[in-house]
Write a protein that holds these residues in place. Structure first.
Motif, PDB file in Angstrom:
ATOM      1  N   PRO A 117       0.809  -1.220   0.000  1.00  0.00           N
ATOM      2  CA  PRO A 117       0.000   0.000   0.000  1.00  0.00           C
ATOM      3  C   PRO A 117       0.846   1.275   0.000  1.00  0.00           C
ATOM      4  CG  PRO A 117      -0.862  -1.584   1.575  1.00  0.00           C
ATOM      5  CD  PRO A 117       0.456  -2.120   1.118  1.00  0.00           C
ATOM      6  N   VAL A 118       1.990   1.248   0.668  1.00  0.00           N
ATOM      7  CA  VAL A 118       2.857   2.421   0.687  1.00  0.00           C
ATOM      8  C   VAL A 118       3.451   2.656  -0.694  1.00  0.00           C
ATOM      9  CG1 VAL A 118       4.941   3.424   1.688  1.00  0.00           C
ATOM     10  CG2 VAL A 118       3.377   2.110   3.120  1.00  0.00           C
ATOM     11  N   ALA A 119       3.944   1.579  -1.326  1.00  0.00           N
ATOM     12  CA  ALA A 119       4.506   1.709  -2.669  1.00  0.00           C
ATOM     13  C   ALA A 119       3.460   2.195  -3.659  1.00  0.00           C
ATOM     14  CB  ALA A 119       5.085   0.368  -3.121  1.00  0.00           C
ATOM     15  N   ALA A 120       2.213   1.787  -3.464  1.00  0.00           N
ATOM     16  CA  ALA A 120       1.154   2.215  -4.381  1.00  0.00           C
ATOM     17  C   ALA A 120       0.927   3.710  -4.310  1.00  0.00           C
ATOM     18  CB  ALA A 120      -0.140   1.472  -4.061  1.00  0.00           C
ATOM     19  N   ALA A 121       1.237   4.337  -3.157  1.00  0.00           N
ATOM     20  CA  ALA A 121       1.040   5.780  -3.002  1.00  0.00           C
ATOM     21  C   ALA A 121       2.200   6.595  -3.547  1.00  0.00           C
ATOM     22  CB  ALA A 121       0.830   6.115  -1.526  1.00  0.00           C
TER      23      ALA A 121
ATOM     24  N   ASP B 140       4.493  11.868  -4.937  1.00  0.00           N
ATOM     25  CA  ASP B 140       5.118  11.821  -6.263  1.00  0.00           C
ATOM     26  C   ASP B 140       6.128  12.939  -6.446  1.00  0.00           C
ATOM     27  OD1 ASP B 140       3.154  13.742  -6.189  1.00  0.00           O
ATOM     28  OD2 ASP B 140       2.464  13.399  -8.247  1.00  0.00           O
ATOM     29  N   ARG B 141       5.819  14.132  -5.940  1.00  0.00           N
ATOM     30  CA  ARG B 141       6.769  15.239  -6.069  1.00  0.00           C
ATOM     31  C   ARG B 141       8.005  15.005  -5.201  1.00  0.00           C
ATOM     32  NH1 ARG B 141       7.916  19.289  -2.977  1.00  0.00           N
ATOM     33  NH2 ARG B 141       6.107  18.938  -1.622  1.00  0.00           N
TER      34      ARG B 141
ATOM     35  N   ILE C  33       9.135   1.115  -9.042  1.00  0.00           N
ATOM     36  CA  ILE C  33       7.927   1.109  -8.216  1.00  0.00           C
ATOM     37  C   ILE C  33       6.968   2.201  -8.656  1.00  0.00           C
ATOM     38  CG2 ILE C  33       7.073   1.535  -5.880  1.00  0.00           C
ATOM     39  CD1 ILE C  33       9.555   0.162  -4.820  1.00  0.00           C
ATOM     40  N   MET C  34       7.498   3.374  -8.999  1.00  0.00           N
ATOM     41  CA  MET C  34       6.633   4.464  -9.442  1.00  0.00           C
ATOM     42  C   MET C  34       5.927   4.110 -10.743  1.00  0.00           C
ATOM     43  SD  MET C  34       8.793   7.928  -8.529  1.00  0.00           S
ATOM     44  CE  MET C  34       7.404   8.987  -9.012  1.00  0.00           C
TER      45      MET C  34
END
Length: 418
Positions: free
Chosen positions: A90-94, A101-102, A385-386
């Motif tokens: 869930p953390v990687a998904a954010a 993202d910035r 991951i991004m």
């Protein structure tokens, strides 16, 4: 009966306090062990960085080879803890959603500049190893009696070349070490490259993540955003310390002011600020002391390097006195045994300082290479991951929209609190 809603966080609470509040509130309201474990991993990164920096704060002497070794170890272990954070689904998904993202993009940019600095440091260390080996040879010639005029001249010439201009030192290896493994980690350093400007650019816009309890995903700022800010701060601080210790090209433009100003609520703020102040004070003292000769910009703050500098200058001063008194011939005849003992004593001190520096530089070079390759790998992991997160979020949004259209419901898709 449903569990009561947790009370709102107090007004003016800092982002670390907000993180702690959300952690306890989530545990009470949802009793979700998985989510609480995720928050513990995020908290563990902060605690780990705080512990490693606190250990460095109590490490004398400051900016020695042993200190830099522990600093680079702290960078590697902090990266391990950061990867633990990225390993949480869930953390990687954010990672690809605002505001993370910035912050992730800023971290990626800082990793590139980190690689540039590590590359320059690697070249400088290789050059130092060669030049100080030559000084060791020069000192050794004064330790092999009987002493002759040629020995004095050779030692004086070597000492005069011991501290070359920092730009030449970092731009290319010295001739005495080109036969060894004195190559850049990725590319050569151009004449216009500046380690000081790179450090300044890394520190620019470094700020804690914004906090917005009413945002769609507030936890991103509290948890993942704080993790990204922490790793950026670790990179900026460690590269600034390396540039202060090692005479990289054009380091004078790196301001002596501490580059990282973390909020007091952060666990690692106090030890990092203490270290920065100590290093900045040493840098200012060195610059003031060497302002007339320019030695501050050329020799750096590395403790072992400064020991070589002191020993070399003391020996050089003694040799100058001997030359002015024109006692070389008498020294050979044994008329001034006291002078001979002084020369041998100073030469032994320089030889010992050179050996200590040379022996410690090789392991440090290996650590610099290890950090370089780790930063490359970590940067690639964040990018991967991004990209995966972006694709997953796009697919989830499309699926939710299709399901909402089929059921006639306009409810937005649910995002994890991270």
């Amino acid at each position: 009966m449903a569990a009561a809603d947790p009370p709102p966080p107090p007004t003016g609470m800092g982002f670390l306090g907000l993180l702690s509040f959300r952690r306890s509130a989530t545990a009470v309201a949802s009793f979700d062990p998985a989510q609480d474990d995720e928050l513990q991993v995020l908290h563990a990164l902060q605690a780990h960085v705080a512990d490693r920096l606190a250990a460095l704060s109590h490490h004398p002497p400051l900016l020695s080879l042993a200190f830099l070794s522990k600093l680079l170890d702290a960078v590697l272990s902090s990266d391990d803890a950061f990867r633990e954070v990225l390993g949480i689904g869930p953390v990687a998904a954010a990672l690809s959603r605002p505001p993370a993202d910035r912050l992730a993009a800023d971290l990626l940019d800082r990793t590139v500049k980190t690689l540039d600095i590590l590359n320059a440091v690697s070249l400088t260390l290789a050059s130092l190893r060669g030049s100080h080996r030559a000084a060791l040879t020069a000192a050794s010639c004064l330790l092999a009696p009987p002493l002759h005029r040629a020995h004095f001249g050779r030692a004086r010439r070597a000492i005069s070349r011991l501290f070359p201009d920092a730009a030449k030192l970092a731009a290319a290896p010295s001739p005495s070490c080109r036969a060894g493994p004195a190559r850049a980690l990725s590319f050569s350093v151009s004449r216009n490259w500046s380690s000081g400007r790179h450090v300044h650019a890394m520190a620019a816009h470094l700020a804690p993540p914004p906090q917005s309890p009413t945002s769609a995903s507030p936890g991103a700022g509290c948890g993942l955003g704080l993790a990204l800010y922490t790793m950026s701060s670790v990179l900026v601080f460690s590269m600034w310390a390396l540039v202060a210790a090692v005479p990289c090209q054009d380091r004078s433009s790196a301001a002596t002011n501490p580059p990282v100003a973390p909020p007091k609520q952060v666990q690692w703020a106090a030890p990092m600020c203490a270290l920065q102040e100590r290093i900045a004070d040493e840098w200012r003292k060195k610059d003031k002391k060497g302002s007339s000769s320019g030695s501050a910009a050329a020799t750096g703050l590395l403790a072992e390097m400064q020991a070589v500098e002191r020993a070399a200058r003391e020996l050089s001063s003694l040799l100058e006195e001997v030359a002015e008194e024109e006692e070389e011939e008498q020294l050979v005849m044994g008329a001034t045994d006291e002078r001979a003992r002084d020369v041998v004593e100073r030469a032994e001190a320089l030889a010992a300082a050179c050996r200590a520096l040379e022996e410690g530089l090789a392991p440090l070079e290996r650590q610099v290479r290890a950090v370089f390759h780790r930063v490359v790998a970590s940067r690639g992991e964040v990018v991967r991951i991004m990209e995966h997160s972006t694709r997953s979020n796009s697919s989830a949004t499309a699926s939710a929209a299709a399901a909402a259209a089929a059921s006639g419901s306009g409810a937005p898709p649910h995002h994890h609190s991270f």
